[in-house]
Design an enzyme around this catalytic site. Structure first.
Site, short mmCIF file in Angstrom:
data_model
loop_
_atom_site.label_atom_id
_atom_site.label_comp_id
_atom_site.label_asym_id
_atom_site.label_seq_id
_atom_site.Cartn_x
_atom_site.Cartn_y
_atom_site.Cartn_z
CB CYS A 183 -0.96 -0.05 1.18
SG CYS A 183 -2.34 1.08 1.01
CG HIS A 229 -4.44 -3.28 4.03
ND1 HIS A 229 -4.99 -2.03 4.14
CD2 HIS A 229 -5.40 -4.15 4.45
CE1 HIS A 229 -6.21 -2.15 4.60
NE2 HIS A 229 -6.49 -3.40 4.80
#
Lengths: 430, 257
Positions: B96, B206
């Site tokens: 991310c 994530h």
């Protein structure tokens, strides 16, 4: 107001009658949408308004404060568990109005969702704002801690008259008073076990520009059934040997916040306070003990790494632990289950576990988390259906034994329903 | 006698870039080494810390907006070191925010250009401040079969959860990690997810990415071993029953089986 209030009340009565959502939020939704300022008019009639916000512990703090005040004969209006958005609070006020739009209660005690509070204080002028803590919560629903804190800061900045009651063990909370003239009381606990509590990294530092008052719990003892006994040391007040049934160190913060606020509003002596605490029953899922066919079930809501970790830290010392963990991923649980990996499930790796049942839509994610925490998987059963998982667990449970259930929010509702089908349990909005 | 294998994982900015379950990835790498008898240690490098001269796997997660800017400034000072190691094939998993920071630039919602460290040929643009949309939700994507020998892997998909507003576009020097079957991935347009460059894997998935994608975890470990010990490795397969169950739950949910 007269017509609106009555219309809304008719809606509530109808909703309640047909058991649609317990009549908790819908009328408020109508007011929120079309006539938000109408609510200020009624709310102004309350002698005091207390708003409770923060990540964890809002419900327990609210229920305890309400309980404390009610036993003193004070009429208290509060919102029901979970209905802590604008509409839920408006609904509670509407329910409290008589046919002439006048409020019946003396004091309003509301738990408020963090992002709702800046808007709410435009319509309700709080006399007290309690902030319990700022933990990382469901990221997809609430966003980042810094963002959440900014909502609360905004609300506080708009509430110049409010007394702030802030957790000083959480510096992201105590720092909310930095630079403000509001009267502020800090609460904390004096116990080294608080290091197990998952406080977020310090994003903000408290820079004290004037001395603040302090209230704290000390001499804390956690009983076999996880309830606690502690002394309260507050502003010119000391209460000894308070027995508190919600489990563990983490819940004592709620007790301290509630006592601190209650003693600002009315007077208690030690004996009275002990009695009031003795009769306090935790909210559903907050450590309430349920009896099913001679077996005990204790339900401990988990909603983020802080509450999961706190509960595991508390349970790891139990011998022959029987555990059911139920993970759902609905909106109210957080769609993202990554938080399981922020929780210190490793605490269980050295616990004395008899067996674990894993359930919910994300049962397999939980199972995987247990695997990587090196918790013996041989003792784990997986059943995604909650009712099935509960029957399985109850079948394994012997008379006199206790089952600890750790569910996420919607999983808790599922557990409640499943228990309700076996025994009678009170509706959660009562 | 088999030699004792050793792996060092360097966790970059664990305090600042750990927004949501990113630790799960380090746990997965650690345990999967440990379970195979590979000696493994985790070193942390924070703000103002120095990069190790030699490590096997870098891991860096996502951060809160404010932290990301702080970390970014710090990362710039490590740019040359890091780029050199990446060019020498060190393994790197960037999730991310870390994925974005390794790119050429990040264009903020206000139109400000933040120059990236440029190791990856990618560009990220935040949507206009008026746009409130975010890429958020479960993701299922099929691994890029041009760079992975998917027939030999136990899974040919990746699953996870994304939560980002930045829109990332890949340049010609990197290849997509996977192609989106459900969710958004790098951006709302081209159906690519993440990227691969040398031994760097960048992704928007994530939190618990590696636990549920054990084939990617093993790939990272294998790459690191082959680089360190210069040779082909066939390491022990682990019993991945639980990993595959959790992975397939999502495939099933979105009818990708």
């Amino acid at each position: 107001m007269f017509i609106i209030s009555n219309l809304a009340k008719i809606v509530i009565v109808l909703l309640r009658f047909f058991r649609l959502g317990g009549g908790t939020s819908l009328p408020g939704l109508l007011i929120e949408k079309y006539f938000p300022s109408l609510i200020s008019k009624s709310a102004r009639k309350y002698k005091e308004i207390v708003l409770i916000t923060g990540t964890n512990g809002k419900t327990t703090t609210q229920q305890l404060l309400k309980h404390l005040l009610t036993t003193k004969g004070i009429k208290v209006v509060s919102n029901v568990s979970g209905a802590n958005l604008f509409r839920g609070i408006v609904s509670a006020i509407l329910m409290d109005c008589n046919l002439f739009g006048k409020v019946r209660s003396d004091i309003a005690v509301f738990e408020v969702e963090e992002a709702t509070i800046p808007n709410l204080v435009k319509y309700l002028v709080p006399n007290y704002i309690i902030v319990t803590n700022l933990f990382r919560d469901q990221l997809d629903a609430y966003g980042e801690v810094v963002k959440t804190r900014s909502y609360i800061q905004e609300a506080i900045n708009r509430s110049r008259e409010a007394v702030l009651i802030l957790n000083s063990d959480d510096e992201n909370v105590s720092s909310l008073s930095t630079g403000l003239r509001n009267k502020t009381i800090f609460f904390s606990i004096q116990d080294k076990r608080k290091k197990d509590i998952f406080f977020e990294r310090k994003y903000f530092k408290f820079t004290g520009d004037k001395p603040r008052d302090n209230a704290f719990a000390e001499k804390i003892k956690i009983n076999e059934d996880l309830s606690s006994v502690f002394d309260y040391v507050g502003l010119n007040k000391i209460f000894k040997n308070i027995e508190f049934s919600p489990p563990g160190i983490q819940n004592i913060y709620s007790a301290i916040a509630a006592i601190t606020t209650a003693t600002q509003l009315t007077n208690f002596n030690n004996k009275e306070l002990n009695k009031v605490f003795h009769s306090f029953i935790p909210a559903f899922g907050r450590g309430e003990l349920v009896n099913v066919q001679g077996r005990s079930i204790k339900i401990l809501l988990i909603k983020n790494p802080a509450s999961f970790t706190a509960n595991l830290s508390m349970l790891r010392s139990k011998s022959a632990l029987k555990l059911m963990i139920v993970i759902n991923d609905e909106i109210a649980d957080g769609r993202d289950v990554s938080w399981l990996w922020d929780s210190k499930v490793e605490l269980l790796s050295e616990a004395d576990i008899s067996w674990i049942t894993v359930s919910g839509k994300r049962a397999n994610d939980m199972l995987l988390r247990l695997k990587y925490a090196e918790v013996a998987l041989l003792s784990a059963d997986v059943e995604s259906n909650i009712a099935e998982a509960l029957s399985m667990s109850l079948a394994r449970l012997k008379e006199g034994e206790t089952l600890y259930i750790l569910p996420t929010y919607t999983a808790m509702l599922g557990v409640r329903k499943a228990i309700g089908n076996i025994t009678k349990i009170r509706e959660f909005w009562k | 006698m088999r030699r004792k294998l050793e792996i060092t994982i360097t966790h970059l900015y664990p305090d600042h870039m750990n927004i949501y379950g990113d630790l799960g990835n380090v746990i997965a790498l650690y345990k999967r080494c440990e379970w195979r008898g590979i000696s493994v240690k985790v070193e942390k490098v924070g703000l103002k810390g120095r990069l190790p001269k030699e490590t096997d796997i870098y891991f860096m997660g996502g951060g809160q907006d404010e932290d990301q800017i702080t970390v970014f400034r710090d990362l710039l000072s490590k740019k040359d070191d890091l780029t050199e190691q990446i060019e020498k094939d060190v393994s790197f998993l960037a999730i991310c925010g870390a994925f974005q920071l390794l790119g050429k630039y990040f264009l903020t919602g206000e139109g400000k250009v933040i120059e990236g460290i440029g190791t990856l040929d990618i560009e990220t643009r935040a949507p206009d401040t008026k746009v409130k949309s975010r890429c958020i939700g479960n993701v299922v994507a099929s691994l890029n079969s041009e760079i992975f020998i998917t027939e030999r892997m136990q899974l040919d998909t990746i699953v996870g959860f994304e939560n980002h507003s930045g829109q990332t576009f890949l340049g010609k020097d990197v290849q997509p990690l996977a192609f989106i079957l459900k969710g958004f991935g790098n951006n709302m347009k081209d159906k690519t997810e993440g990227c691969v460059y040398r031994n760097v894997i960048g992704t928007y998935l994530h939190g618990s990415f590696l636990p549920k994608n054990p084939h990617i975890a093993d790939l990272i470990i294998l790459n690191a071993l082959e680089r360190k010990y210069e040779g082909k490795f066939n390491f022990d397969e682990l019993d991945d029953k639980e990993e595959v169950l959790a992975h397939k739950d999502l495939l099933q949910r979105f009818n990708v089986l």
